[in-house]
Design an enzyme around this catalytic site. Sequence first.
Site, PDB file in Angstrom:
ATOM      1  N   ARG A   1       0.832  -1.210   0.000  1.00  0.00           N
ATOM      2  CA  ARG A   1       0.000   0.000   0.000  1.00  0.00           C
ATOM      3  C   ARG A   1       0.859   1.249   0.000  1.00  0.00           C
ATOM      4  O   ARG A   1       0.584   2.207  -0.697  1.00  0.00           O
ATOM      5  CB  ARG A   1      -0.910  -0.029   1.231  1.00  0.00           C
ATOM      6  N   TYR A   2       1.869   1.247   0.834  1.00  0.00           N
ATOM      7  CA  TYR A   2       2.749   2.408   0.924  1.00  0.00           C
ATOM      8  C   TYR A   2       3.941   2.163   0.002  1.00  0.00           C
ATOM      9  O   TYR A   2       4.317   1.012  -0.245  1.00  0.00           O
ATOM     10  CB  TYR A   2       3.232   2.587   2.365  1.00  0.00           C
TER      11      TYR A   2
ATOM     12  N   ARG B   1       7.232   0.063   1.735  1.00  0.00           N
ATOM     13  CA  ARG B   1       7.116  -1.045   2.682  1.00  0.00           C
ATOM     14  C   ARG B   1       5.948  -1.949   2.316  1.00  0.00           C
ATOM     15  O   ARG B   1       4.987  -1.496   1.692  1.00  0.00           O
ATOM     16  CB  ARG B   1       6.973  -0.534   4.116  1.00  0.00           C
TER      17      ARG B   1
ATOM     18  N   CYS C   1      -2.998 -18.211  14.749  1.00  0.00           N
ATOM     19  CA  CYS C   1      -2.568 -17.494  15.953  1.00  0.00           C
ATOM     20  C   CYS C   1      -2.690 -18.448  17.134  1.00  0.00           C
ATOM     21  O   CYS C   1      -3.431 -19.427  17.066  1.00  0.00           O
ATOM     22  CB  CYS C   1      -3.470 -16.288  16.202  1.00  0.00           C
TER      23      CYS C   1
ATOM     24  N   CYS D   1      -8.088 -13.278  18.714  1.00  0.00           N
ATOM     25  CA  CYS D   1      -8.696 -12.118  19.362  1.00  0.00           C
ATOM     26  C   CYS D   1     -10.066 -11.914  18.737  1.00  0.00           C
ATOM     27  O   CYS D   1     -10.190 -11.917  17.506  1.00  0.00           O
ATOM     28  CB  CYS D   1      -7.838 -10.881  19.125  1.00  0.00           C
TER      29      CYS D   1
ATOM     30  N   CYS E   1     -10.403  -9.200  15.967  1.00  0.00           N
ATOM     31  CA  CYS E   1      -9.402  -9.207  14.893  1.00  0.00           C
ATOM     32  C   CYS E   1      -9.925  -8.521  13.625  1.00  0.00           C
ATOM     33  O   CYS E   1     -11.002  -8.847  13.128  1.00  0.00           O
ATOM     34  CB  CYS E   1      -9.014 -10.643  14.566  1.00  0.00           C
TER      35      CYS E   1
ATOM     36  N   ARG F   1      -8.514  -8.743  10.693  1.00  0.00           N
ATOM     37  CA  ARG F   1      -8.325  -9.621   9.523  1.00  0.00           C
ATOM     38  C   ARG F   1      -9.106 -10.917   9.701  1.00  0.00           C
ATOM     39  O   ARG F   1      -8.646 -11.990   9.324  1.00  0.00           O
ATOM     40  CB  ARG F   1      -6.837  -9.930   9.329  1.00  0.00           C
TER      41      ARG F   1
ATOM     42  N   ASP G   1     -11.387  -1.065  13.613  1.00  0.00           N
ATOM     43  CA  ASP G   1     -11.829  -1.069  12.215  1.00  0.00           C
ATOM     44  C   ASP G   1     -13.304  -1.458  12.064  1.00  0.00           C
ATOM     45  O   ASP G   1     -13.931  -1.950  12.998  1.00  0.00           O
ATOM     46  CB  ASP G   1     -10.974  -2.041  11.399  1.00  0.00           C
TER      47      ASP G   1
ATOM     48  N   ASP H   1      -7.328   3.703  10.583  1.00  0.00           N
ATOM     49  CA  ASP H   1      -6.894   3.034   9.362  1.00  0.00           C
ATOM     50  C   ASP H   1      -8.067   3.205   8.402  1.00  0.00           C
ATOM     51  O   ASP H   1      -9.131   2.611   8.598  1.00  0.00           O
ATOM     52  CB  ASP H   1      -6.580   1.550   9.643  1.00  0.00           C
TER      53      ASP H   1
ATOM     54  N   LYS I   1      -3.132   4.515   7.250  1.00  0.00           N
ATOM     55  CA  LYS I   1      -3.271   5.055   8.606  1.00  0.00           C
ATOM     56  C   LYS I   1      -3.296   6.592   8.575  1.00  0.00           C
ATOM     57  O   LYS I   1      -2.382   7.209   8.040  1.00  0.00           O
ATOM     58  CB  LYS I   1      -2.109   4.569   9.478  1.00  0.00           C
TER      59      LYS I   1
HETATM   60  S1  SF4 Z   1      -5.423  -9.548  16.171  1.00  0.00           S
HETATM   61 FE1  SF4 Z   1      -5.941 -11.199  14.701  1.00  0.00          FE
HETATM   62  S2  SF4 Z   1      -3.992 -11.657  13.702  1.00  0.00           S
HETATM   63 FE2  SF4 Z   1      -3.485 -10.506  15.554  1.00  0.00          FE
HETATM   64  S3  SF4 Z   1      -3.080 -12.076  17.119  1.00  0.00           S
HETATM   65 FE3  SF4 Z   1      -5.239 -11.500  17.282  1.00  0.00          FE
HETATM   66  S4  SF4 Z   1      -6.345 -12.972  16.005  1.00  0.00           S
HETATM   67 FE4  SF4 Z   1      -4.204 -13.090  15.434  1.00  0.00          FE
END
Ligand code: SF4
Length: 417
Positions: A119-120, A123, A132, A136, A139, A141, A300, A337, A344
């Site tokens: 995107r940038y 980088r 993972c 979370c 999350c 994503r 997000d 974001d 960002k």
């Molecule tokens: S935010 Fe998403 S990608 Fe990051 S550790 Fe938690 S579950 Fe995994």
Amino acid sequence: MIDMSDPKYFQRIKAYEDVSPEQWNDPRWQLANAVTDAEGLSKVIALTPKEKADVDRAVKHSKFQVTPYFLSLIDEKNPECPIRMQCVPRLAELEPGLGDLTDPLAEDADMPVPRLVHRYPDRVLFLVSEVCSMYCRFCTRRRHVLSRTTKQLASEHDNAIEYIAKNREIRDVILSGGDALMLPVATLEGIIKRIRAIPHVEIIRVASRFPCVMPMGVTDEVIAMLKKYQPVYFMTHFSHPYEVTPQAKAACEKIADAGMPISNQSVLLRKINSDPAVMKKLLHELLKIRVKPYYIYQCDLAEGIEHFRTSVSKGFEIMEYLRGHTSGLALPTFVIDAPGGGGKIPVMPNYLLTLTDERAVVRNYRGLMSSYTNPRERDSACSTADDIAKNFAPEQPKNTAFYDLVDGKRVILKPQV
Ligand code: SF4
């Protein structure tokens, strides 16, 4: 906050009373005993029949996994325990939210090859893994991480590395996911070794939530490997001061002692860290374990996470409370974001009250106003600028329209409709 002064503190939990410290501190044991369903969860923390049924329903729609370590930080006396809220699924995940987007950051549009977001200009974000140790619930994503696991990992890694090698403007590669450290050490080393061999890549960043959710996963083996490929920066993710435990401290010390600067990116999460005092305490605790607060993200617009979102004004209020009230070292940048893929965008209180040709009038955190007088001479050209541009400057960004406005090469920039 859980008292962890006894290294065998986890044996107070019935499900772990027979677990030895050797087992507890072994990341393989943590992963093998991670909780992945409502039944397993109910053996560690008390769930009402309704809560258990809700978890059961919610996890049918996305991956669920929590390490015993992270579960052991839950304060059962607090129904809104910030640790619990981050890892225990709720029915709200199934409800549509205001403004929900499947790909909130439009990353798919900026993926020249699978797994690589470019995107940038200088980088790239390389999604080396989509697993993972703990998923979370907030999350961003989710569509990659909580919903699928591909079998094309190796060939997609090859294609991404080839793209990085071909594009000379890329000087900074962020290895993320999922969690980069979930890859076997040899696989991760294979990727890092090839990236380090690309002459134009200067910086490698490794992103992992291990220091927070499974600190025993920061092993001597992975640290010794990463150390070989310096400069390596470590990016992690703590959300709440109660996550900064003696184990988290030991993990971060290991990383810092190996010469890798650590930075933290937190997401602003409703009822978890959406309070100035809680956020300030987190930033201070992080500095004590040698982790530099880097970003606070506005949560997000990913599907199923509206219950974690705050209004933007809450982040604004927190930043107003932080600047001046604590050291600059503790200050992260609060960013949105941009939905739709703008990257960002920093959001901060305004400290510049007015700007004239002669002076700037600014205010400080307590409302004191001062006048700064500009110098007579305004020519700021550096004698080495041409030399630097000729010898070191990367390729120019492709879209220079905004800079054309700044440089006076055009007078108007019309939106494309
Ligand atoms: S935010 Fe998403 S990608 Fe990051 S550790 Fe938690 S579950 Fe995994």
